[in-house]
Design a protein around this motif. Sequence first.
Motif, mmCIF file in Angstrom:
data_model
loop_
_atom_site.group_PDB
_atom_site.id
_atom_site.type_symbol
_atom_site.label_atom_id
_atom_site.label_comp_id
_atom_site.label_asym_id
_atom_site.label_seq_id
_atom_site.Cartn_x
_atom_site.Cartn_y
_atom_site.Cartn_z
ATOM 1 N N GLN A 1 0.749 -1.204 -0.070
ATOM 2 C CA GLN A 1 -0.086 0.067 -0.063
ATOM 3 C C GLN A 1 1.014 1.430 0.081
ATOM 4 N N VAL A 2 0.392 2.281 -0.634
ATOM 5 C CA VAL A 2 1.188 3.539 -0.715
ATOM 6 C C VAL A 2 1.172 4.298 0.318
ATOM 7 N N GLN A 3 2.167 4.819 0.951
ATOM 8 C CA GLN A 3 1.833 5.827 1.991
ATOM 9 C C GLN A 3 2.572 7.131 1.726
ATOM 10 N N LEU A 4 2.217 8.345 2.231
ATOM 11 C CA LEU A 4 2.846 9.556 1.601
ATOM 12 C C LEU A 4 2.920 10.298 2.929
ATOM 13 N N VAL A 5 4.402 11.019 3.019
ATOM 14 C CA VAL A 5 4.830 11.812 3.971
ATOM 15 C C VAL A 5 5.090 13.280 3.072
ATOM 16 N N GLU A 6 4.562 14.299 3.894
ATOM 17 C CA GLU A 6 4.881 15.430 3.288
ATOM 18 C C GLU A 6 6.057 16.148 4.114
ATOM 19 N N SER A 25 5.909 5.765 -0.724
ATOM 20 C CA SER A 25 6.438 4.622 -0.698
ATOM 21 C C SER A 25 5.532 3.652 -1.751
ATOM 22 N N GLY A 26 6.290 2.331 -2.173
ATOM 23 C CA GLY A 26 5.334 1.750 -2.938
ATOM 24 C C GLY A 26 6.092 1.782 -4.405
ATOM 25 N N ILE A 31 2.935 5.644 -11.959
ATOM 26 C CA ILE A 31 1.711 5.499 -12.793
ATOM 27 C C ILE A 31 0.654 6.275 -11.706
ATOM 28 N N LEU A 32 0.928 6.767 -10.675
ATOM 29 C CA LEU A 32 -0.258 7.396 -10.184
ATOM 30 C C LEU A 32 -0.294 8.812 -10.280
ATOM 31 N N PRO A 33 -1.489 9.436 -10.530
ATOM 32 C CA PRO A 33 -1.928 10.753 -10.737
ATOM 33 C C PRO A 33 -1.621 11.174 -8.979
ATOM 34 N N CYS A 95 -0.996 15.948 0.710
ATOM 35 C CA CYS A 95 -0.473 15.124 -0.706
ATOM 36 C C CYS A 95 -1.645 14.102 -0.891
ATOM 37 N N ASN A 96 -1.816 14.042 -2.013
ATOM 38 C CA ASN A 96 -2.811 12.904 -2.297
ATOM 39 C C ASN A 96 -2.584 12.088 -3.684
ATOM 40 N N ALA A 97 -2.775 10.748 -3.375
ATOM 41 C CA ALA A 97 -2.778 9.620 -4.545
ATOM 42 C C ALA A 97 -3.869 8.633 -4.423
ATOM 43 N N ILE A 98 -4.826 8.956 -5.429
ATOM 44 C CA ILE A 98 -5.913 8.066 -5.459
ATOM 45 C C ILE A 98 -6.817 8.436 -4.278
#
Length: 111
Positions: A1-6, A25-26, A31-33, A95-98
Amino acid sequence: QVQLVESGGGLVQAGGSLRLSCAASGSIFSILPMGWYRQAPGKQRELVARILSSGSTNYADSVKGRFTISRDNAKNTVYLQMNSLKPEDTAVYYCNAISIWGQGTQVTVSS
């Protein structure tokens, strides 16, 4: 799973600049918007800028010409360069991904 850290938020005077970073991460990052959103106190969260896997971008009218979104797929990182900051840019930036969100980073612009 994708994790995001700003990172990269802070306090800056009007007219100044900041660069936000979002590390993901991931293995599917490329390929992600990816998008940057912001939420000011008492207001709804709004889209600031978005970048597709192709590199195509779009911006909120309020930040066009001042903010630039970019991505480095080799580093799994998306950036938001913010120039000519205004007090009305003060908000928590996410930050956002899907459907995945980072924890947010505070940007405060003093007049």
